[in-house]
Scaffold this motif. Sequence first.
Motif, mmCIF file in Angstrom:
data_model
loop_
_atom_site.group_PDB
_atom_site.id
_atom_site.type_symbol
_atom_site.label_atom_id
_atom_site.label_comp_id
_atom_site.label_asym_id
_atom_site.label_seq_id
_atom_site.Cartn_x
_atom_site.Cartn_y
_atom_site.Cartn_z
ATOM 1 N N VAL A 284 13.830 0.638 0.213
ATOM 2 C CA VAL A 284 13.005 1.825 -0.043
ATOM 3 C C VAL A 284 11.736 1.769 0.814
ATOM 4 O O VAL A 284 11.376 2.747 1.473
ATOM 5 C CB VAL A 284 12.647 1.933 -1.537
ATOM 6 N N HIS A 285 11.063 0.620 0.831
ATOM 7 C CA HIS A 285 9.827 0.499 1.609
ATOM 8 C C HIS A 285 10.095 0.697 3.101
ATOM 9 O O HIS A 285 9.301 1.342 3.805
ATOM 10 C CB HIS A 285 9.191 -0.865 1.378
ATOM 11 N N MET A 326 4.304 -1.602 4.185
ATOM 12 C CA MET A 326 4.355 -2.819 4.998
ATOM 13 C C MET A 326 3.731 -3.993 4.248
ATOM 14 O O MET A 326 4.233 -5.123 4.314
ATOM 15 C CB MET A 326 3.647 -2.586 6.324
ATOM 16 N N ARG A 327 2.648 -3.764 3.542
ATOM 17 C CA ARG A 327 2.023 -4.837 2.759
ATOM 18 C C ARG A 327 2.953 -5.319 1.650
ATOM 19 O O ARG A 327 3.062 -6.512 1.379
ATOM 20 C CB ARG A 327 0.711 -4.347 2.155
ATOM 21 N N LEU A 328 3.608 -4.372 0.991
ATOM 22 C CA LEU A 328 4.513 -4.744 -0.087
ATOM 23 C C LEU A 328 5.727 -5.503 0.436
ATOM 24 O O LEU A 328 6.371 -6.240 -0.304
ATOM 25 C CB LEU A 328 4.960 -3.494 -0.852
ATOM 26 N N LEU A 329 6.022 -5.324 1.727
ATOM 27 C CA LEU A 329 7.086 -6.086 2.361
ATOM 28 C C LEU A 329 6.598 -7.452 2.836
ATOM 29 O O LEU A 329 7.366 -8.213 3.434
ATOM 30 C CB LEU A 329 7.667 -5.301 3.541
ATOM 31 N N GLY A 332 0.837 -8.650 6.373
ATOM 32 C CA GLY A 332 -0.592 -8.511 6.139
ATOM 33 C C GLY A 332 -1.380 -8.075 7.344
ATOM 34 O O GLY A 332 -2.580 -7.797 7.246
ATOM 35 N N GLY A 333 -0.743 -7.994 8.506
ATOM 36 C CA GLY A 333 -1.468 -7.626 9.724
ATOM 37 C C GLY A 333 -1.590 -6.130 9.898
ATOM 38 O O GLY A 333 -1.175 -5.330 9.063
ATOM 39 N N THR A 334 -2.180 -5.726 11.031
ATOM 40 C CA THR A 334 -2.285 -4.310 11.381
ATOM 41 C C THR A 334 -0.915 -3.826 11.844
ATOM 42 O O THR A 334 -0.360 -4.370 12.804
ATOM 43 C CB THR A 334 -3.337 -4.106 12.481
ATOM 44 N N ALA A 335 -0.386 -2.794 11.192
ATOM 45 C CA ALA A 335 1.013 -2.409 11.408
ATOM 46 C C ALA A 335 1.205 -1.256 12.388
ATOM 47 O O ALA A 335 2.123 -1.275 13.216
ATOM 48 C CB ALA A 335 1.654 -2.039 10.071
ATOM 49 N N LEU A 336 0.351 -0.229 12.308
ATOM 50 C CA LEU A 336 0.607 0.994 13.083
ATOM 51 C C LEU A 336 0.614 0.789 14.591
ATOM 52 O O LEU A 336 1.408 1.437 15.295
ATOM 53 C CB LEU A 336 -0.398 2.078 12.686
#
Length: 905
Positions: A284-285, A326-329, A332-336
């Motif tokens: 889902v995430h 992304m955090r819930l996966l 912890g880094g910058t994702a975009l």
Amino acid sequence: METAEIRRRWLDYFERNGHTVVPSAPLIYDDPNLLFVNAGMVPMKPYMLGQQTPPWQRATSVQKCLRTGDIEEVGKTSRHGTFFQMNGNFSFGDYFKREAIELAWGLLTAPQSEGGYGLDGDKLWPTVFKDDDEAFALWRDLIGIPAERITRRDENDNYWSMGVPGPGGPSSEIFIDRGGEYGAEGGPSVDEDRYMEIWNLVFMQDELSQVRSKADFDIAGPLPSRNIDTGMGLERIASVLQGKDNLYEIDEVYPVLAKAAEMTGRRYGEHSGHAATSSHPDDVHLRVVADHVRSSLMLIGDGVTPGNEGRGYVLRRMLRRAVRAMRLLGYGGTALPELLPVSLDRMKASYPELESDFGRISQIAYGEEDAFRRTLDQGTTILDTAVTKAKQSAAALGGGSTPTLPGSEAFALHDTYGFPIDLTLEMAAEQGVEVDRDGFRRLMTEQRQRAKDDAKAKKSGHAHTEVWKELRALGATDWQAYQALSTEGKVVGLVSDGERVEGLGEGATGQVVLDRTTFYAESGGQIADEGIITTPTGELRVIDVQRPVKGLVVHTVEVASGEVKVGEDVQAQVDPDWRISACQAHSGTHVVHAALRQVLGPSALQSGSYNKPGYLRLDFAWSSALSAETRSEIEEVANLALRQDLPVSSQYMTLPEAREWGALALFGETYDEQVRVIEIGGPWSRELCGGTHVAHSSQIGALTVTGESSVGSGVRRVEAFVGMDAMRYLATERAIVAEAARLVKAQPGELVDHIEALLARLKHAEREVATLRQQQLQAQAGQLAASATGIGGVRVLTHDAGDAGADDVRTLATSLRDRLGDGEPSVVAVTGTAKGRPLVVVATNARARERGIKAGDLVRTAAGVLGGGGGGKPDIAQGGGTDASAVGAALEAIEAQLHNLAGTR
């Protein structure tokens, strides 16, 4: 077959069949009832409703669309998404059912080598409206589909309307059989998972007089002109042609999902035999990330910036949902910065403007992620405090009660800090704390109701659009704002309180529609002209001018004298001073925009503007504040352009020609086929614009930048005065400098040095005063220490320090504690008042803490009396409140609590 190729084949096929290719309208559309374009036919509504004459008989488009009504369901199923593209072909009084069916069948079944989609005709199942014998016969006899594969369905499935009186008609949907592994055989009526709809053909032939529901309406009669409106979801047909189960696995979406999986170390679908139907949180995430990253890319590309309401809030919510997923996966880094370029790479083939504008797009998106990461950090701290408090409250109640976070605190985290409720639920559960979900839902419901009420109030401004449609039907306004300031005209209509009237008398306020006018109607960031309309018997003061429907100019007036009647000949006169000042401001906006791009670079693109006589403001994509030197440079570049007396000209051309010429379009605006390009100094400034302008840049007079600030993530705002307002601003500044120089007895050129010297002396004096105050407190401490009393074996010293700040009170409290020593338990409480607000500091020694006396507990007691709160460590704590008259009572409350602890009362 890649999605971009499917799109290209669609447009080529219908262009070969006599259709005009119409570019997609932006997702932001000029419709007061829509946040975004939510269906492919939305840009065609004015033609279908008869409000405008279509410029073509046949048209085709691939329209960008966005639906957010079920955003919470995105990712949970394979069907829910936000951004999508709708292939459409339209006929306005030209071909009808036969040709629409032939065209659809031809594209679907023609071999791919011949430009078609190459689908097996034996797998296609059409449906028709239950009473539409003509469509049934065309599918059976013209196309050759066996009757048992043609399904008749009722109004709920195969009749289309807009939900309001107007055009409607039966539809014919085309389904494809995906095979036995997807469900039971028997056609769309049996299983719409196995039989998936890929195309809907709408035959608009009826005039509806009453529409009570989707399946309950009255047909007044046939339409004067029958139309065709079809829609095929591009993502849906892509999943079929690419052999994928759902939109998340097609070539424009899956690469983002795959990148997110790689970054988080997760495997899509590993928890289920079928990824598309998996409801495991990881899957889902990943789907949320894939959908929301692409949707955000398209929204920012069309000019939406993150905000707290309307379209901006939708964008902010999607960006934050993607980051949160992304955090819930576990990332912890910058994702975009990792994900957005992947989406760009897949979408730029169909929308090349995304690549050229990616600097602006990415700056806005990355700025929002940075802001949200700070929000998450701040929210986590606040949540931890609330969880601790909930645990303490549960412990105080005893009996093994479950700690519960109040709904009001969960709502505050969500509403004030942007902290998502599902993250609150998850993090609270990890610490064994429940959340009052009912309380949270109640507050959310109340907020939504307020929002609905607000939207309803705003929407009421459009309650009388039928009046404007009636007046527009009498003919378009001959608008001459570019040619003259004065013109003769005839009163076509008058409106008062939303109703048409025959006249307006002295003192009345209403709306006037003329057959011809020179008044500029508010648009493109420029406010409306002011002026007068002279009637045979009176004078009207024009206070606003708008275009409630396309082609109609409406003047809001106050009748200063006499009256006005429908049919009268009048004279419309724009205030010339107002117009020239407005022209200066609008041209000045273009100059500032060009100066920004020259100084900062091409990514500093305008995202909004507002200008009125003498004043302008311009919002632009930029992530950091401008230094004083940069502001000065922008101002200098702008004024050099004024000094060079650059020519200002306008030209009309098609939108593609304007883009090819390098003209800049304002993001979020909707443009006609023919656009007006304003050019200042040749290629130095070329922008699409419908405003009024000076003839030469020197006519702007002067331009001075007065401010620069942030108005959202990745968006800055610059403000300026032009013309005489700029001169007045500079004159005021000069007078302030002269007065300040007089006060410090210096020449204006020496003012900065004198002020710096004064500030240095002031800081030195403040340090000396602080030193003397500390010495005084130390001397006072010696006398106060002797006044300590005993409560249950504890030495207690309470003192009100009067007008003393937090630092002084804290210093005095620790000094007194030190003087009392560690020989026996000691507690010191000191209050003070700074700027009318009381504060309290409590300090305890080690012996007192051994007896369970904590400074934080005592401070909370005192702060409650002061009308506030506080806390801290067991050895020293601080609090405050609002009631300075209660400092004595606060100290008494501390003593009372110590008595209770000692059992002496």
